[in-house]
Design an enzyme around this catalytic site. Structure first.
Site, mmCIF file in Angstrom:
data_model
loop_
_atom_site.group_PDB
_atom_site.id
_atom_site.type_symbol
_atom_site.label_atom_id
_atom_site.label_comp_id
_atom_site.label_asym_id
_atom_site.label_seq_id
_atom_site.Cartn_x
_atom_site.Cartn_y
_atom_site.Cartn_z
ATOM 1 C CB CYS A 176 -20.308 17.222 45.508
ATOM 2 S SG CYS A 176 -20.918 15.546 46.555
ATOM 3 C CB CYS A 196 -0.859 0.177 1.262
ATOM 4 S SG CYS A 196 -2.010 1.329 1.431
#
Length: 429
Positions: free
Chosen positions: A417, A49
């Site tokens: 918190c 490729c």
């Protein structure tokens, strides 16, 4: 003093003389001068490729340009659609995927380029590279000078015994002069730059001209058989996806599970199921055995989700981190963390510092509470679920859910918190 007609006639004659002198070859066009001065040459190389190969050649000092294209075919249109037809998969007259390399021979030699060619793919495979199968993926060298042809044949002869020594077969590379090079479609040019989230095929044998043994012989994997590890398979050469993964993820990672980099040839003794011919490939290993893996670039969100599955499994911590859950009030981790010594709380996955004990206070809610987060450590997001209007807190490094922030902290300050299950504690040194 000359009359105006005589002056114009002289000017015309002088211009004709200059033109004739130039066209006779005494003055070369500027492009030819540049070509002669810089010693520009071209060679066409096919090693499977063309996407990754194009990028690797572009990184070599002295290479001016690398262009993906097609060559060495007959009776087949030089287009991607034509060469990838099923009917042409085993057609010996199909075009090969190739890269036209333009280089300054004063800065890089054809020998250097061809050594790179032989070392960066498996030249013993016939009409394939890795999972790519077909005549378009054949190994081929197409030369434009006699010296290139001679050098290619010499290097092929030198490389064969090195491959044979390591158990590889005969070199299948075709070597011949170039007939015609056809430039590939525009979307194939600089493909890796246009597609930033992928991988580079790394199909080399591990054999080089300077060493007959593979680098695997020098690798000690003993530590990888003890506990959990992240193994990143990198390329021996340049891989833009590997560099991007380092930049986006690894450079900031401080987690407790160690990261080790390896070449595909350096995995001796490990039990691996994921194919290792692509770089990067990220493997999550426990006691020398792959738990799961992934080929190609991972962005931070993908990486930390996989790391969460690997480190936390099916747990309350995973539910909090990725499903935006909430710890039970006064959970075990809260009881452990509410009275720690001086130090910082860190992201359980990335290891990044998030909160300092100096900003911790007892809110009586059953969740860890802080008046602030450490600078540039968290992200605040609007959260309007369940009919409420809240501000969610997420870790900036890993993106995991941490909790919420409210405006009811001590002395008019904010109250962060935070769920204790997604934190770890680090004493101050």
């Amino acid at each position: 003093m000359k009359s105006k007609p005589m002056y114009l006639l002289g000017y015309v004659l002088l211009s004709l003389c200059i033109t004739a002198y130039t066209n006779s070859g005494h003055a070369a066009p500027s492009s030819e001068k540049k070509r002669a001065t810089e010693h520009i040459e071209k060679i066409v190389l096919g090693s499977g490729c063309f996407w990754g190969a194009e990028k690797r050649y572009q990184q070599i000092d002295g290479v001016i340009n690398a262009v993906s294209g097609y060559a060495d075919g007959q009776g087949v249109s030089p287009t991607y659609r034509a060469i990838t037809k099923r009917s042409n998969k085993h057609n010996p007259n199909n075009h090969a995927e190739v890269v036209e390399v333009t280089y300054n021979s004063n800065r890089v030699s054809a020998k250097t380029l061809l050594m790179h060619f032989f070392e960066h793919h498996d030249p013993t495979q016939l009409n394939r590279q890795g999972n790519d199968i077909g005549t378009q993926y054949r190994s081929i060298i197409l030369t434009t000078t006699e010296q290139q042809l001679k050098t290619a044949e010499e290097l092929k002869t030198q490389f064969q015994p090195l491959l044979t020594q390591q158990g590889f077969g005969e070199i299948a590379t075709i070597i011949k002069p170039l007939d015609t090079f056809y430039k590939a479609e525009s979307y194939h040019q600089d493909y890796l730059a246009k597609n930033p989230n992928g991988y580079c095929p790394d199909l080399r044998t591990g054999v080089t001209f300077t060493q007959a043994k593979t680098v695997a012989d020098k690798t000690d994997n003993t530590l990888l058989f003890q506990g959990k590890h992240i193994v990143v398979i990198e390329s021996q050469g340049y891989c833009p996806y590997c560099e991007k993964f380092k930049k986006d993820v690894l450079n900031d990672y401080q987690g407790s599970i160690p990261v080790t980099t390896r070449l595909a040839s350096q995995l001796d003794g490990l039990t691996i199921s994921t194919p290792t011919w692509a770089t990067p490939t990220i493997l999550f290993i426990e006691d020398g055995k792959e738990v799961f893996g992934r080929q190609g670039y991972l962005n931070p969100e993908e990486f930390y989700l996989m790391l969460g599955q690997f480190k936390l499994g099916k747990s309350e911590a995973f539910n909090v981190a990725f499903d935006e859950g909430t710890d039970g009030r006064f959970c075990k981790e809260y009881e452990i963390f509410k009275n720690t010594p001086d130090g910082v709380f860190i992201d359980k996955l990335s290891g990044a510092p998030l909160f300092d004990t100096r900003h911790r206070f007892n809110s009586g809610t059953g969740w860890l509470s802080f008046t602030r987060a450490l600078p540039d450590s968290v992200i605040e997001k609007a959260d309007n679920r369940y009919g409420m209007r809240r501000t969610e807190i997420r870790s900036k490094s890993s993106g995991i859910h941490l909790g919420h922030v409210f405006d009811d902290g001590p002395n008019g300050q904010r109250r962060f918190c935070i769920n204790a299950t997604v934190l770890e504690f680090r004493p101050r040194t």
